[in-house]
Design an enzyme around this catalytic site. Structure first.
Site, PDB file in Angstrom:
ATOM      1  N   ARG A  36       6.525  -8.430  43.982  1.00  0.00           N
ATOM      2  CA  ARG A  36       6.324  -8.187  45.320  1.00  0.00           C
ATOM      3  C   ARG A  36       5.162  -8.956  45.587  1.00  0.00           C
ATOM      4  O   ARG A  36       4.225  -9.167  44.713  1.00  0.00           O
ATOM      5  CB  ARG A  36       6.018  -6.724  45.598  1.00  0.00           C
ATOM      6  N   ASP A  82       5.810  -5.383  38.312  1.00  0.00           N
ATOM      7  CA  ASP A  82       6.605  -6.413  37.553  1.00  0.00           C
ATOM      8  C   ASP A  82       6.563  -7.731  38.437  1.00  0.00           C
ATOM      9  O   ASP A  82       7.246  -8.546  37.938  1.00  0.00           O
ATOM     10  CB  ASP A  82       7.978  -5.847  37.677  1.00  0.00           C
TER      11      ASP A  82
HETATM   12  C1  VG1 Z   1      12.931  -0.442  47.472  1.00  0.00           C
HETATM   13  C2  VG1 Z   1      12.650  -1.400  48.612  1.00  0.00           C
HETATM   14  C3  VG1 Z   1      13.829  -2.613  48.316  1.00  0.00           C
HETATM   15  C4  VG1 Z   1      13.393  -3.259  47.013  1.00  0.00           C
HETATM   16  C5  VG1 Z   1      13.418  -2.063  45.874  1.00  0.00           C
HETATM   17  C6  VG1 Z   1      13.098  -2.624  44.429  1.00  0.00           C
HETATM   18  O1  VG1 Z   1      13.962   0.034  47.316  1.00  0.00           O
HETATM   19  O2  VG1 Z   1      12.738  -0.559  49.969  1.00  0.00           O
HETATM   20  O3  VG1 Z   1      13.426  -3.514  49.509  1.00  0.00           O
HETATM   21  O4  VG1 Z   1      14.266  -4.177  46.824  1.00  0.00           O
HETATM   22  O5  VG1 Z   1      12.500  -1.288  46.310  1.00  0.00           O
HETATM   23  O6  VG1 Z   1      12.008  -3.534  44.798  1.00  0.00           O
HETATM   24  P1  VG1 Z   1      14.296   1.502  47.994  1.00  0.00           P
HETATM   25  O7  VG1 Z   1      15.726   1.938  47.713  1.00  0.00           O
HETATM   26  O8  VG1 Z   1      13.199   2.541  47.341  1.00  0.00           O
HETATM   27  O9  VG1 Z   1      14.079   1.466  49.706  1.00  0.00           O
HETATM   28  V1  VG1 Z   1      11.008  -3.617  43.329  1.00  0.00           V
HETATM   29  O10 VG1 Z   1       9.745  -4.365  43.471  1.00  0.00           O
HETATM   30  O11 VG1 Z   1      11.412  -2.085  42.411  1.00  0.00           O
HETATM   31  O12 VG1 Z   1      11.983  -4.443  41.977  1.00  0.00           O
HETATM   32 CO    CO Z   2       8.766  -4.814  41.817  1.00  0.00          CO
END
Ligand code: VG1
Ligand code: CO
Length: 543
Positions: free
Chosen positions: A282, A279
């Site tokens: 990152r 999306d």
């Molecule tokens: C992961 C990452 C977190 C990030 C999230 C959404 O979450 O560790 O830092 O904000 O993904 O990123 P988790 O709970 O799996 O550790 V994205 O690029 O989905 O919007």
């Molecule tokens: Co993302």
């Protein structure tokens, strides 16, 4: 009657995680599943001023979901929906558009870095009027509503809205405008960075490769990097969005962006390499045969922000998610500005950004951004780095090494144990939690534990508290181990172990992080008895 109220019964698994509701595509394809969640959102947040932004990362099921949401928005009394052409909007562009058009909010369809396709994942997220992910109070209210819902409203018996071309349509009383997904966002980028300087550097031989991983950033990168900045088309890799991301895993890290890694390690490597996720929020930053950890990237951007037009007048403060390395803390300290430590997930930066307490923030998981939107922003980070390379006329590696010499190096690595048994993972965390009081003063191999806690965060702006946000073990000499369970996975549980250690001596800043942190890594495994609880003797992904 084209507007109908359809009876439904609740699903019990619609609690949003770190970043919205994420499930297997097959779950989202079940009758009423998407409808229930969307109605729960509308019931919770209302229609506000009646304007909604809508788009997704183009993954499998994106278009079908958009048609459903348009019909439901019309039936629920929205006045107009602005939807990205092709059903596409990157997460940061959606955030930008919500703000630009003063919308009541936006719905973003994405499972971010999770694989797509019929066997992959799908997701949905609501962002509020500030452009940011709904705060926990709102996501919890949506979840509560989803458990009680008994009907949803939808327009039936109309044709699908054509999404290909920019145009205006009507759906019952609602206006649907299909907009250019890139334009407004690209113009915002131009206002922050010195595009002339970057253009000159690219003309003068600064070479780059950007990997869109067959996800949403392809069209954005083409417009900004190629059309507006003049980079050659060959600078783009995998720039066509595909519903299954070409079978790849759209996660911009060393493990999943293999082709780009190989190019950057090859004989003709360009000076700068970057990749973005499904999306587009990152970023991975690379130099020639050189990887920049996201934690270091945030620290370098903060230390050099004064060189970039959009940030030249200084930073009031910065923030990082708790597991992110403390490299940026050192920069903040030197600058005499506050550095906030927030729980994982972008929603926790929103209040700090809105209140003007911070301008830059980031997460170790390849997310960095600023107050220009309320999401993390992959291409923004790429442009920031390009502008720095142009301003300093130095390479990526030289800039990072100089940074380490000046501030010390925070060696850092994350070990993920993906898809482990959920009960085992919970038991591991529980066992750790029980031992927290006795840990300080104990030795883990060579290292003494100096602190141990279960991270709780009180938002300095609205006073709300979030508990159980991960276990922090502080070690002597500023080392640290953090354990938490992922909130974005869709199968079993994922245990994340974050390991950090500081090296001040420039003569010892050149080691491989896995070696430099070998002591901490072994200690982390033993302390949590990872093999005992998960049955795994090694992590599935190391970044
Ligand atoms: C992961 C990452 C977190 C990030 C999230 C959404 O979450 O560790 O830092 O904000 O993904 O990123 P988790 O709970 O799996 O550790 V994205 O690029 O989905 O919007
Ligand atoms: Co993302």
């Amino acid at each position: 009657m084209p507007i109908r109220t359809i009876p439904t019964t609740p699903f019990d698994d619609q609690r949003p995680g770190t970043s919205g509701l994420r499930k297997r595509v097959s779950r989202f394809q079940e009758p009423r599943y998407l409808e229930n969640f969307v109605q729960s959102i509308f019931d919770t947040v209302g229609t506000g001023n009646g304007r909604l932004i809508l788009g997704g990362d183009g993954r499998f099921h994106n278009r079908e979901a958009i048609q459903t949401i348009l019909r439901m928005a019309a039936a629920n009394g929205f006045r107009e929906v602005l939807v990205g052409a092709g059903g596409l909007l990157s997460t940061p562009a959606a955030s930008c558009l919500i703000r630009h058009h003063h919308a009541h909010g936006g719905i973003i369809l994405s499972a971010s870095h999770n694989p797509g396709g019929p066997e992959g994942d799908f997701g949905i997220k609501f962002n509020t009027a500030n452009g940011g992910p709904a705060p926990e109070t709102v996501t919890e209210a949506i979840y509560a509503r989803s458990k009680e819902i008994d009907a949803y409203r939808i327009v039936e018996g109309t044709d699908d809205i054509p999404l290909e071309r920019r145009a205006e349509h009507r759906l019952e009383g609602m206006r649907v405008e299909v907009i250019d997904p890139v334009e407004t966002y690209a113009t915002l980028m131009e206002s922050l960075f010195d595009f002339d300087r970057i253009r000159d550097a690219l003309k003068g031989g600064l070479s780059l490769r950007f990997d869109a991983m067959h996800a949403v950033t392809g069209p954005y990168a083409r417009e900004i990097l190629v059309r507006r900045l003049g980079a050659p088309e060959e600078s783009l890799l995998h720039a066509t969005p595909l519903p299954d991301f070409g079978g790849g895993h759209p996660d911009p890290n060393q493990a999943h962006a293999r082709e780009l890694m190989a190019i950057m390690q090859g004989a003709d490597a360009p000076a700068f390499g970057a990749a973005s996720d499904g999306d587009g929020d990152r970023n991975m930053i690379l130099g020639r045969n050189f990887f920049v950890t996201p934690s270091d990237s945030l620290a370098v951007l903060a230390a050099n922000a004064h060189l970039v037009p959009g940030y030249a007048d200084g930073l009031p403060g910065v923030a990082r998610s708790m597991p992110t390395s403390r490299a940026v803390d050192r920069v903040a300290e030197r600058m005499g500005i506050p550095c906030y430590e927030t729980p994982t997930g972008w929603k926790f930066f929103g209040n700090l950004l809105d209140a003007g307490r911070i301008r830059l923030c980031g997460e170790e998981s390849f997310g960095t951004s600023s107050d220009h939107v309320r999401e993390k922003d992959g291409l923004w980070a790429v442009l920031f780095w390009l502008d720095l390379l142009a301003a300093r006329n130095e390479g990526v590696e030289a800039i990072v090494r100089a940074h380490w010499r000046e501030y010390g190096r925070n060696y850092y690595t994350r070990h993920d144990y993906e898809g482990v048994d959920a009960d085992g993972a919970r038991a591991l965390m529980e066992a750790l939690r029980e031992r927290l009081p006795e840990l300080p003063g104990q030795r883990l191999g060579e290292l003494e534990v100096v602190s141990a806690d279960d991270f709780a965060y009180t938002d300095p702006v609205d006073g709300s508290t979030s508990r159980n946000q991960g276990i922090r073990i502080g070690l002597e000499r500023e080392g640290r181990i953090v354990y938490r369970l992922s909130g974005t996975g869709t199968v079993g549980a994922t245990l994340r172990v974050y390991i950090e250690g500081v090296e001040e001596d420039p003569a010892r800043q050149d080691r491989d992080p896995q070696q430099a942190l070998a002591g901490e890594i072994a200690a982390a495994r033993e302390l949590a008895r990872i093999e005992h609880f998960t049955g795994r003797s090694a992590p599935s992904v190391v970044t």
